[in-house]
Design a protein around this motif. Structure first.
Motif, PDB file in Angstrom:
ATOM      1  N   LEU A   7       5.424  -8.114  -1.576  1.00 26.82           N
ATOM      2  CA  LEU A   7       5.995  -9.446  -1.485  1.00 26.82           C
ATOM      3  C   LEU A   7       4.911 -10.469  -1.169  1.00 26.82           C
ATOM      4  O   LEU A   7       3.914 -10.176  -0.502  1.00 26.82           O
ATOM      5  CB  LEU A   7       7.062  -9.489  -0.386  1.00 26.82           C
ATOM      6  CG  LEU A   7       8.256  -8.534  -0.560  1.00 26.82           C
ATOM      7  CD1 LEU A   7       9.181  -8.643   0.651  1.00 26.82           C
ATOM      8  CD2 LEU A   7       9.017  -8.844  -1.838  1.00 26.82           C
ATOM      9  N   ASP A   8       5.111 -11.693  -1.672  1.00 26.27           N
ATOM     10  CA  ASP A   8       4.170 -12.775  -1.388  1.00 26.27           C
ATOM     11  C   ASP A   8       4.496 -13.489  -0.082  1.00 26.27           C
ATOM     12  O   ASP A   8       3.606 -14.091   0.535  1.00 26.27           O
ATOM     13  CB  ASP A   8       4.183 -13.798  -2.542  1.00 26.27           C
ATOM     14  CG  ASP A   8       3.729 -13.174  -3.853  1.00 26.27           C
ATOM     15  OD1 ASP A   8       2.922 -12.224  -3.794  1.00 26.27           O
ATOM     16  OD2 ASP A   8       4.205 -13.625  -4.915  1.00 26.27           O
ATOM     17  N   GLN A   9       5.770 -13.462   0.356  1.00 28.95           N
ATOM     18  CA  GLN A   9       6.208 -14.137   1.572  1.00 28.95           C
ATOM     19  C   GLN A   9       7.048 -13.161   2.395  1.00 28.95           C
ATOM     20  O   GLN A   9       8.007 -12.575   1.878  1.00 28.95           O
ATOM     21  CB  GLN A   9       7.017 -15.394   1.247  1.00 28.95           C
ATOM     22  CG  GLN A   9       7.173 -16.354   2.401  1.00 28.95           C
ATOM     23  CD  GLN A   9       5.937 -17.195   2.653  1.00 28.95           C
ATOM     24  OE1 GLN A   9       4.969 -17.100   1.889  1.00 28.95           O
ATOM     25  NE2 GLN A   9       5.932 -17.987   3.696  1.00 28.95           N
ATOM     26  N   VAL A  10       6.691 -12.987   3.661  1.00 30.04           N
ATOM     27  CA  VAL A  10       7.336 -11.991   4.505  1.00 30.04           C
ATOM     28  C   VAL A  10       7.675 -12.645   5.852  1.00 30.04           C
ATOM     29  O   VAL A  10       6.948 -13.520   6.330  1.00 30.04           O
ATOM     30  CB  VAL A  10       6.415 -10.765   4.730  1.00 30.04           C
ATOM     31  CG1 VAL A  10       7.109  -9.728   5.621  1.00 30.04           C
ATOM     32  CG2 VAL A  10       6.033 -10.144   3.399  1.00 30.04           C
ATOM     33  N   PRO A  25       1.379 -12.216   3.902  1.00 29.46           N
ATOM     34  CA  PRO A  25       0.777 -11.148   4.726  1.00 29.46           C
ATOM     35  C   PRO A  25      -0.740 -11.175   4.648  1.00 29.46           C
ATOM     36  O   PRO A  25      -1.326 -11.424   3.593  1.00 29.46           O
ATOM     37  CB  PRO A  25       1.372  -9.873   4.126  1.00 29.46           C
ATOM     38  CG  PRO A  25       1.772 -10.237   2.745  1.00 29.46           C
ATOM     39  CD  PRO A  25       2.157 -11.681   2.767  1.00 29.46           C
ATOM     40  N   ASP A  26      -1.370 -10.919   5.798  1.00 28.18           N
ATOM     41  CA  ASP A  26      -2.831 -10.802   5.833  1.00 28.18           C
ATOM     42  C   ASP A  26      -3.301  -9.428   5.379  1.00 28.18           C
ATOM     43  O   ASP A  26      -4.424  -9.291   4.871  1.00 28.18           O
ATOM     44  CB  ASP A  26      -3.339 -11.068   7.254  1.00 28.18           C
ATOM     45  CG  ASP A  26      -3.042 -12.493   7.708  1.00 28.18           C
ATOM     46  OD1 ASP A  26      -2.891 -13.363   6.830  1.00 28.18           O
ATOM     47  OD2 ASP A  26      -2.945 -12.719   8.927  1.00 28.18           O
ATOM     48  N   ARG A  27      -2.460  -8.430   5.563  1.00 25.78           N
ATOM     49  CA  ARG A  27      -2.836  -7.072   5.185  1.00 25.78           C
ATOM     50  C   ARG A  27      -1.599  -6.332   4.720  1.00 25.78           C
ATOM     51  O   ARG A  27      -0.530  -6.450   5.331  1.00 25.78           O
ATOM     52  CB  ARG A  27      -3.475  -6.353   6.387  1.00 25.78           C
ATOM     53  CG  ARG A  27      -3.983  -4.947   6.079  1.00 25.78           C
ATOM     54  CD  ARG A  27      -4.933  -4.490   7.182  1.00 25.78           C
ATOM     55  NE  ARG A  27      -4.304  -4.568   8.496  1.00 25.78           N
ATOM     56  CZ  ARG A  27      -3.644  -3.542   9.032  1.00 25.78           C
ATOM     57  NH1 ARG A  27      -3.505  -2.402   8.372  1.00 25.78           N
ATOM     58  NH2 ARG A  27      -3.109  -3.666  10.235  1.00 25.78           N
ATOM     59  N   VAL A  28      -1.732  -5.579   3.650  1.00 21.69           N
ATOM     60  CA  VAL A  28      -0.638  -4.796   3.066  1.00 21.69           C
ATOM     61  C   VAL A  28      -1.100  -3.354   2.949  1.00 21.69           C
ATOM     62  O   VAL A  28      -2.181  -3.090   2.413  1.00 21.69           O
ATOM     63  CB  VAL A  28      -0.219  -5.346   1.692  1.00 21.69           C
ATOM     64  CG1 VAL A  28       0.936  -4.526   1.129  1.00 21.69           C
ATOM     65  CG2 VAL A  28       0.168  -6.813   1.782  1.00 21.69           C
ATOM     66  N   GLU A  29      -0.304  -2.416   3.439  1.00 16.99           N
ATOM     67  CA  GLU A  29      -0.628  -0.997   3.378  1.00 16.99           C
ATOM     68  C   GLU A  29       0.469  -0.251   2.627  1.00 16.99           C
ATOM     69  O   GLU A  29       1.647  -0.601   2.744  1.00 16.99           O
ATOM     70  CB  GLU A  29      -0.756  -0.418   4.788  1.00 16.99           C
ATOM     71  CG  GLU A  29      -1.952  -0.934   5.566  1.00 16.99           C
ATOM     72  CD  GLU A  29      -2.049  -0.275   6.934  1.00 16.99           C
ATOM     73  OE1 GLU A  29      -1.128   0.520   7.269  1.00 16.99           O
ATOM     74  OE2 GLU A  29      -3.028  -0.545   7.654  1.00 16.99           O
ATOM     75  N   PRO A  30       0.106   0.764   1.857  1.00 15.26           N
ATOM     76  CA  PRO A  30       1.129   1.589   1.179  1.00 15.26           C
ATOM     77  C   PRO A  30       1.968   2.348   2.216  1.00 15.26           C
ATOM     78  O   PRO A  30       1.470   2.763   3.256  1.00 15.26           O
ATOM     79  CB  PRO A  30       0.312   2.535   0.309  1.00 15.26           C
ATOM     80  CG  PRO A  30      -1.033   1.907   0.205  1.00 15.26           C
ATOM     81  CD  PRO A  30      -1.253   1.143   1.476  1.00 15.26           C
ATOM     82  N   ALA A  31       3.256   2.518   1.885  1.00 15.22           N
ATOM     83  CA  ALA A  31       4.180   3.250   2.761  1.00 15.22           C
ATOM     84  C   ALA A  31       5.044   4.153   1.897  1.00 15.22           C
ATOM     85  O   ALA A  31       6.188   3.804   1.563  1.00 15.22           O
ATOM     86  CB  ALA A  31       5.023   2.290   3.578  1.00 15.22           C
ATOM     87  N   PRO A  32       4.518   5.312   1.494  1.00 11.53           N
ATOM     88  CA  PRO A  32       5.300   6.200   0.612  1.00 11.53           C
ATOM     89  C   PRO A  32       6.552   6.757   1.267  1.00 11.53           C
ATOM     90  O   PRO A  32       7.444   7.242   0.583  1.00 11.53           O
ATOM     91  CB  PRO A  32       4.299   7.320   0.288  1.00 11.53           C
ATOM     92  CG  PRO A  32       3.269   7.264   1.358  1.00 11.53           C
ATOM     93  CD  PRO A  32       3.183   5.850   1.803  1.00 11.53           C
ATOM     94  N   TRP A  39       5.851  -0.402   1.061  1.00 11.35           N
ATOM     95  CA  TRP A  39       4.762  -1.247   1.543  1.00 11.35           C
ATOM     96  C   TRP A  39       5.031  -1.647   2.994  1.00 11.35           C
ATOM     97  O   TRP A  39       6.175  -1.819   3.402  1.00 11.35           O
ATOM     98  CB  TRP A  39       4.604  -2.530   0.688  1.00 11.35           C
ATOM     99  CG  TRP A  39       4.403  -2.251  -0.772  1.00 11.35           C
ATOM    100  CD1 TRP A  39       5.342  -2.302  -1.758  1.00 11.35           C
ATOM    101  CD2 TRP A  39       3.190  -1.860  -1.398  1.00 11.35           C
ATOM    102  NE1 TRP A  39       4.802  -1.969  -2.965  1.00 11.35           N
ATOM    103  CE2 TRP A  39       3.456  -1.693  -2.787  1.00 11.35           C
ATOM    104  CE3 TRP A  39       1.888  -1.639  -0.948  1.00 11.35           C
ATOM    105  CZ2 TRP A  39       2.492  -1.315  -3.701  1.00 11.35           C
ATOM    106  CZ3 TRP A  39       0.918  -1.269  -1.873  1.00 11.35           C
ATOM    107  CH2 TRP A  39       1.221  -1.117  -3.224  1.00 11.35           C
ATOM    108  N   ARG A  40       3.961  -1.770   3.759  1.00 10.34           N
ATOM    109  CA  ARG A  40       4.018  -2.302   5.115  1.00 10.34           C
ATOM    110  C   ARG A  40       3.165  -3.557   5.176  1.00 10.34           C
ATOM    111  O   ARG A  40       2.078  -3.609   4.602  1.00 10.34           O
ATOM    112  CB  ARG A  40       3.514  -1.273   6.140  1.00 10.34           C
ATOM    113  CG  ARG A  40       4.463  -0.114   6.373  1.00 10.34           C
ATOM    114  CD  ARG A  40       4.033   0.698   7.597  1.00 10.34           C
ATOM    115  NE  ARG A  40       4.956   1.797   7.855  1.00 10.34           N
ATOM    116  CZ  ARG A  40       4.835   3.015   7.346  1.00 10.34           C
ATOM    117  NH1 ARG A  40       3.801   3.296   6.555  1.00 10.34           N
ATOM    118  NH2 ARG A  40       5.718   3.947   7.629  1.00 10.34           N
TER     119      ARG A  40
END
Length: 321
Positions: A7-10, A25-32, A39-40
């Motif tokens: 997402l672009d806005q959270v 978001p400043d940082r996005v991490e995968p969340a399988p 995504w986190r």
């Protein structure tokens, strides 16, 4: 509703100051482990700047609910029940009722603008259970563009007091305000106690030195030499403690005096006299009832004697022809 793209806005919530904000978001991490949205998101709190804020839990729950399609019944039984409920609704009547309520209550509606939210500026803010949420609401509103800001964000504590008084006056039920009246009396009593302690600590009389100014404008204290001891002494002005008058007015206007509580000797003597009169009246009432009871018993015995005399054979023989 399932989205595999970030997402672009959270919406975020800071774990330190609990401030809520929406940002990229400043940082996005995968969340399988999150199949509905793998995504986190993390962002630095723009208010306190401590650590990273996480995506708001309510937004994660909403995304999971939409991804699972939990927006209505899916089974045939559930769909049939919802359909039956909708068929039983009279939409014409419901529309008329809603319009009537909107006209009736809308004309009398008010906005509690006299108590705007001011986090930390009201005396009761420190002990308020809504303090953190109130601060977050105000800060989030300030971050919005000027055209999107709320007209006023009311203080929740003051809004509760505002609404409760309106309900009490509309229903003419003063018992709804008993809690606030009890709190007010307790605070007035605590205030009076603090005044009394302050007066006892400072003294009933306050002494202040006499002074004047010379021609150059310098302050001079009024002093003299004691003729007996030869010591230098100052002329002092003796005044009553300034809190005495305030305390007297507080006690008199809020019915906190002994006379208002019925604890003076005069009131106790009057109550004893009243109780004595009541006891005498009750005693005279009991004596009158006892006299009436004895009189009724005498009349009953007299009537019985008359009936017996009528059946007496001697009385019947002597009865004149």
């Amino acid at each position: 509703m399932k989205s595999d793209n970030p997402l672009d806005q959270v919406s975020f919530v800071c774990g330190e100051c609990r401030w809520r904000f929406s940002a990229a978001p400043d940082r996005v991490e995968p969340a399988p482990d999150k199949p509905y949205h793998p995504w986190r998101y993390f962002a630095t709190c723009p208010k306190c700047g401590h650590g990273e804020a996480h995506q708001a839990s309510w937004e994660q729950a909403l995304m999971a609910s939409l991804a699972k399609g939990q927006s209505g019944p899916k089974t045939p039984e559930g769909i049939a029940k919802v359909t039956q409920n909708l068929q039983n609704v009279d939409y014409v009547e419901l529309g008329k009722r809603n319009r009537f309520n909107a006209m009736k209550h809308g004309l009398r509606s008010e906005v509690a603008t006299c108590f705007p939210a001011k986090p930390g500026r009201y005396p009761e803010c420190e002990s308020c259970e809504f303090h953190m949420d109130c601060r977050a609401d105000v800060d989030a509103d300030r971050m919005k563009p000027l055209a999107e800001r709320a007209i006023v964000i009311p203080c929740r504590k003051q809004l509760e007091l505002f609404m409760l008084h309106h309900v009490a006056f509309e229903n003419k039920d003063p018992t709804l305000l008993n809690r606030y009246h009890a709190d007010l009396q307790a605070k007035l009593r605590a205030l009076a106690n603090r005044m009394i302690h302050s007066i006892l600590a400072d003294g009933v009389a306050i002494k202040s030195p006499q002074w004047d100014r010379d021609k150059d404008g310098n302050v001079r204290l009024a002093q003299y030499i004691d003729p007996e001891t030869g010591d230098l002494r100052y002329l002092m002005e003796l005044n009553a403690h300034p809190l005495l008058r305030v305390l007297t007015d507080l006690v008199a206007r809020n019915n906190l005096a002994l006379a208002d509580l019925g604890m003076t000797p005069k009131i106790q003597e009057e109550e004893q006299l009243i109780r004595g009169h009541l006891d005498d009246d009750a005693k005279r009432g009991e004596e009158a009832l006892e006299f009436q009871r004895r009189q009724a018993e005498t009349l009953d015995r007299l009537q019985q004697l008359i009936e017996n005399s009528r059946r007496d054979p001697v009385t019947i023989e002597q009865k004149p022809e």
